[in-house]
Design a protein around this motif. Structure first.
Motif, PDB file in Angstrom:
ATOM      1  N   HIS A 313       0.831  -1.207   0.000  1.00  0.00           N
ATOM      2  CA  HIS A 313       0.000   0.000   0.000  1.00  0.00           C
ATOM      3  C   HIS A 313       0.864   1.255   0.000  1.00  0.00           C
ATOM      4  N   ARG A 314       1.873   1.277   0.849  1.00  0.00           N
ATOM      5  CA  ARG A 314       2.710   2.476   0.960  1.00  0.00           C
ATOM      6  C   ARG A 314       3.615   2.635  -0.261  1.00  0.00           C
ATOM      7  N   LEU A 315       4.040   1.526  -0.846  1.00  0.00           N
ATOM      8  CA  LEU A 315       4.837   1.612  -2.062  1.00  0.00           C
ATOM      9  C   LEU A 315       4.004   2.209  -3.195  1.00  0.00           C
ATOM     10  N   ARG A 316       2.782   1.717  -3.355  1.00  0.00           N
ATOM     11  CA  ARG A 316       1.901   2.259  -4.404  1.00  0.00           C
ATOM     12  C   ARG A 316       1.612   3.744  -4.164  1.00  0.00           C
ATOM     13  N   ALA A 317       1.353   4.102  -2.912  1.00  0.00           N
ATOM     14  CA  ALA A 317       1.067   5.507  -2.588  1.00  0.00           C
ATOM     15  C   ALA A 317       2.274   6.389  -2.890  1.00  0.00           C
ATOM     16  N   GLY A 318       3.455   5.882  -2.578  1.00  0.00           N
ATOM     17  CA  GLY A 318       4.676   6.648  -2.855  1.00  0.00           C
ATOM     18  C   GLY A 318       4.893   6.843  -4.343  1.00  0.00           C
ATOM     19  N   ILE A 319       4.661   5.787  -5.124  1.00  0.00           N
ATOM     20  CA  ILE A 319       4.792   5.908  -6.576  1.00  0.00           C
ATOM     21  C   ILE A 319       3.786   6.931  -7.100  1.00  0.00           C
ATOM     22  N   GLY A 320       2.575   6.911  -6.548  1.00  0.00           N
ATOM     23  CA  GLY A 320       1.561   7.886  -6.956  1.00  0.00           C
ATOM     24  C   GLY A 320       2.002   9.312  -6.696  1.00  0.00           C
ATOM     25  N   ALA A 321       2.647   9.540  -5.549  1.00  0.00           N
ATOM     26  CA  ALA A 321       3.131  10.883  -5.218  1.00  0.00           C
ATOM     27  C   ALA A 321       4.221  11.334  -6.189  1.00  0.00           C
ATOM     28  N   MET A 322       5.148  10.423  -6.516  1.00  0.00           N
ATOM     29  CA  MET A 322       6.212  10.759  -7.461  1.00  0.00           C
ATOM     30  C   MET A 322       5.621  11.017  -8.857  1.00  0.00           C
ATOM     31  N   LEU A 323       4.611  10.239  -9.211  1.00  0.00           N
ATOM     32  CA  LEU A 323       3.934  10.399 -10.502  1.00  0.00           C
ATOM     33  C   LEU A 323       3.331  11.796 -10.631  1.00  0.00           C
ATOM     34  N   ALA A 324       2.715  12.271  -9.565  1.00  0.00           N
ATOM     35  CA  ALA A 324       2.116  13.609  -9.579  1.00  0.00           C
ATOM     36  C   ALA A 324       3.184  14.692  -9.731  1.00  0.00           C
ATOM     37  N   SER A 325       4.332  14.494  -9.071  1.00  0.00           N
ATOM     38  CA  SER A 325       5.414  15.485  -9.185  1.00  0.00           C
ATOM     39  C   SER A 325       5.946  15.564 -10.610  1.00  0.00           C
ATOM     40  N   LEU A 326       5.960  14.419 -11.300  1.00  0.00           N
ATOM     41  CA  LEU A 326       6.480  14.374 -12.669  1.00  0.00           C
ATOM     42  C   LEU A 326       5.444  14.780 -13.706  1.00  0.00           C
ATOM     43  N   ALA A 327       4.150  14.726 -13.311  1.00  0.00           N
ATOM     44  CA  ALA A 327       3.041  14.982 -14.253  1.00  0.00           C
ATOM     45  C   ALA A 327       3.096  14.026 -15.437  1.00  0.00           C
ATOM     46  N   GLY A 328       3.409  12.780 -15.147  1.00  0.00           N
ATOM     47  CA  GLY A 328       3.495  11.762 -16.192  1.00  0.00           C
ATOM     48  C   GLY A 328       4.634  10.801 -15.888  1.00  0.00           C
ATOM     49  N   LEU A 329       4.750   9.759 -16.707  1.00  0.00           N
ATOM     50  CA  LEU A 329       5.782   8.762 -16.441  1.00  0.00           C
ATOM     51  C   LEU A 329       6.164   8.051 -17.734  1.00  0.00           C
ATOM     52  N   ASP A 330       7.477   7.972 -17.961  1.00  0.00           N
ATOM     53  CA  ASP A 330       7.999   7.220 -19.101  1.00  0.00           C
ATOM     54  C   ASP A 330       8.613   5.888 -18.674  1.00  0.00           C
ATOM     55  N   VAL A 331       9.281   5.900 -17.503  1.00  0.00           N
ATOM     56  CA  VAL A 331      10.026   4.715 -17.079  1.00  0.00           C
ATOM     57  C   VAL A 331       9.870   4.505 -15.580  1.00  0.00           C
ATOM     58  N   LEU A 332       9.568   3.271 -15.198  1.00  0.00           N
ATOM     59  CA  LEU A 332       9.542   2.865 -13.795  1.00  0.00           C
ATOM     60  C   LEU A 332      10.669   1.872 -13.604  1.00  0.00           C
ATOM     61  N   VAL A 333      11.528   2.132 -12.603  1.00  0.00           N
ATOM     62  CA  VAL A 333      12.718   1.308 -12.379  1.00  0.00           C
ATOM     63  C   VAL A 333      12.657   0.660 -10.993  1.00  0.00           C
ATOM     64  N   PHE A 334      12.955  -0.634 -10.937  1.00  0.00           N
ATOM     65  CA  PHE A 334      13.083  -1.342  -9.665  1.00  0.00           C
ATOM     66  C   PHE A 334      14.542  -1.740  -9.476  1.00  0.00           C
ATOM     67  N   THR A 335      15.060  -1.491  -8.263  1.00  0.00           N
ATOM     68  CA  THR A 335      16.446  -1.836  -7.986  1.00  0.00           C
ATOM     69  C   THR A 335      16.635  -2.166  -6.512  1.00  0.00           C
ATOM     70  N   ALA A 336      17.861  -2.558  -6.146  1.00  0.00           N
ATOM     71  CA  ALA A 336      18.273  -2.998  -4.803  1.00  0.00           C
ATOM     72  C   ALA A 336      17.705  -4.383  -4.506  1.00  0.00           C
ATOM     73  N   GLY A 337      18.009  -4.911  -3.314  1.00  0.00           N
ATOM     74  CA  GLY A 337      17.728  -6.310  -3.017  1.00  0.00           C
ATOM     75  C   GLY A 337      16.313  -6.765  -3.311  1.00  0.00           C
ATOM     76  N   VAL A 338      15.325  -6.043  -2.785  1.00  0.00           N
ATOM     77  CA  VAL A 338      13.925  -6.409  -3.012  1.00  0.00           C
ATOM     78  C   VAL A 338      13.515  -6.071  -4.436  1.00  0.00           C
ATOM     79  N   GLY A 339      13.852  -4.890  -4.885  1.00  0.00           N
ATOM     80  CA  GLY A 339      13.456  -4.460  -6.223  1.00  0.00           C
ATOM     81  C   GLY A 339      13.996  -5.348  -7.321  1.00  0.00           C
ATOM     82  N   GLU A 340      15.219  -5.854  -7.131  1.00  0.00           N
ATOM     83  CA  GLU A 340      15.845  -6.700  -8.142  1.00  0.00           C
ATOM     84  C   GLU A 340      15.373  -8.151  -8.073  1.00  0.00           C
ATOM     85  N   LYS A 341      14.995  -8.615  -6.877  1.00  0.00           N
ATOM     86  CA  LYS A 341      14.783 -10.049  -6.693  1.00  0.00           C
ATOM     87  C   LYS A 341      13.341 -10.467  -6.438  1.00  0.00           C
TER      88      LYS A 341
END
Length: 411
Positions: A313-341
């Motif tokens: 829930h908090r990850l989705r909410a955080g992505i939503g907040a970043m999305l609003a700051s960008l006013a759009g999205l071209d690329v979503l990147v996952f990285t680090a231990g959890v993001g990569e695996k």
């Protein structure tokens, strides 16, 4: 040029040795040597693991002694035993350090001087789990290698481009003037992954709107536009933002006032609760490791299920907040231990973004992809899994500074 990299954490010390020839390569070469110290919770033991590019491995547990003694032992594996890769430590040309908090004074990588060390020490109260460890590593190198050039690369540096609207908290302005502001962290990783994403896609970084999701034991998001960080989830300290392994992330500040007034919590107790007893660990009661939480969830553990639900829930909410700051999205990147695996986390995060036209290829997502686009061909947003290369990013900056210093000495 041989470059030793130290990446200090609260409970671990990762190190690696690169051998770089000019010009500095774009792609990360395999390190000659990689070493790691994991300290047990009571700090009485150190688990040391070492591997080399030739395949030699070492794993030992050392009891007692100080961290500096344990680190000196780790360095000795560079020149001794089956993991030997160099004849003498004196052949190392420069040492690069990841330093979590550089405050407002240090935004770019710098040669470490006494003034820099004092600044890192002053900022220990803002990154108590990390800056002291980095300082200990710097001092350990001074004892082991003498006056070798050392370079500090700051996690906060990449976020120095945050606009005031994102960086200044709605508190009395004089507190902002005193340095209480959003600094952001994981900047080395966010910057590397943004550049790598542009490289993978064959596009100019300045043309892309990206959200980079650094999901490990610590978690943060960054909104990146024109190659610059314009918003991020971590704040004045690395405690803000997303739910993490043992850190709470953002909570109502009134909770802290309530605990102080009604339960007589001390500042030390609050620090322990928020940094070490919250997050996945605090909710699940199982572990700060998402893999263990998922395993418990699949066995019917309801608190583990709740920990998963809050995390997503908090990850989705955080992505939503970043999305609003960008006013759009071209690329979503996952990285680090959890993001990569964790394919499950990537799928759960993307599931709520279908309204953007974002679609992931479920088969690709399950294949543990690295440096790969896992979006379908008709997705309106590219979704990349990138192996973060913080050590290599630090090495390139350290090598560049070392070369500049050498040229100045030759003039």
């Amino acid at each position: 040029m041989k470059i030793l990299i130290l990446n200090a954490g609260s409970s671990s010390q990762k190190s690696c040795l690169y051998d770089i020839t000019a010009p500095i390569p774009t792609l990360a070469p395999q390190p000659l040597w990689e070493g790691k110290i994991n300290w047990t919770q009571d700090q009485n033991q150190a688990e040391i693991t070492v591997k080399t590019a030739t395949g030699a491995k070492l794993q030992e547990t050392i009891a007692g002694d100080s961290r500096q003694v344990q680190f000196a032992y780790l360095l000795s594996t560079l020149t001794e035993g089956k993991t030997k890769v160099i004849d003498d430590l004196s052949v190392i040309n420069v040492v690069g350090h990841r330093v979590v908090h550089g405050g407002q004074d240090y935004r770019d990588a710098v040669i470490i001087t006494e003034d820099v060390k004092q600044a890192i020490a002053r900022l220990c109260n803002l990154a108590p789990a990390h800056n002291p460890a980095a300082l200990a590593g710097i001092e350990a190198i001074e004892k082991s290698l003498g006056n070798i050039p050392q370079v500090a690369v700051f996690d906060t540096g990449f976020h120095s481009t945050l606009p005031d609207a994102a960086a200044i908290y709605p508190i009395p302005y004089q507190l902002a003037e005193a340095g209480i502001r959003r600094y952001g962290f994981h900047g080395i990783s966010h910057q590397y992954c943004a550049s790598k994403a542009a490289e993978i896609l064959g596009q100019n970084l300045s043309s892309l709107r990206l959200i980079t999701c650094h999901l490990g034991n610590g978690c943060s998001l960054a909104a990146i536009k024109n190659g610059c960080s314009i918003d991020t989830t971590m704040g004045f300290t690395p405690l803000d933002g997303l739910m993490m392994g043992s850190r709470s992330g953002a909570v109502d500040p009134g909770i802290l006032i309530y605990l102080l007034q009604q339960y007589n919590y001390s500042s030390e107790e609050l620090d322990k609760v928020l940094n070490k007893a919250s997050g996945l660990l605090g909710i699940s009661g199982v572990s700060s490791d998402l893999r263990e939480v998922i395993a418990a969830k699949e066995q019917g553990n309801q608190r583990a299920q709740l920990a998963w639900d809050i995390y997503v829930h908090r990850l989705r909410a955080g992505i939503g907040a970043m999305l609003a700051s960008l006013a759009g999205l071209d690329v979503l990147v996952f990285t680090a231990g959890v993001g990569e695996k964790s394919a499950a986390i990537r799928e759960a995060a993307c599931e709520s973004l279908g309204f953007l036209g974002l679609k992931i290829d479920f088969e690709k997502n399950q294949q543990q992809p690295i440096d790969v686009d896992i979006a379908t061909s008709n997705s309106t947003v590219r979704v990349l899994v990138i192996e973060t290369q913080e050590d290599w990013a630090i090495a390139k900056l350290a090598a560049g500074i070392a070369q500049q210093c050498y040229k100045l000495l030759q003039q």
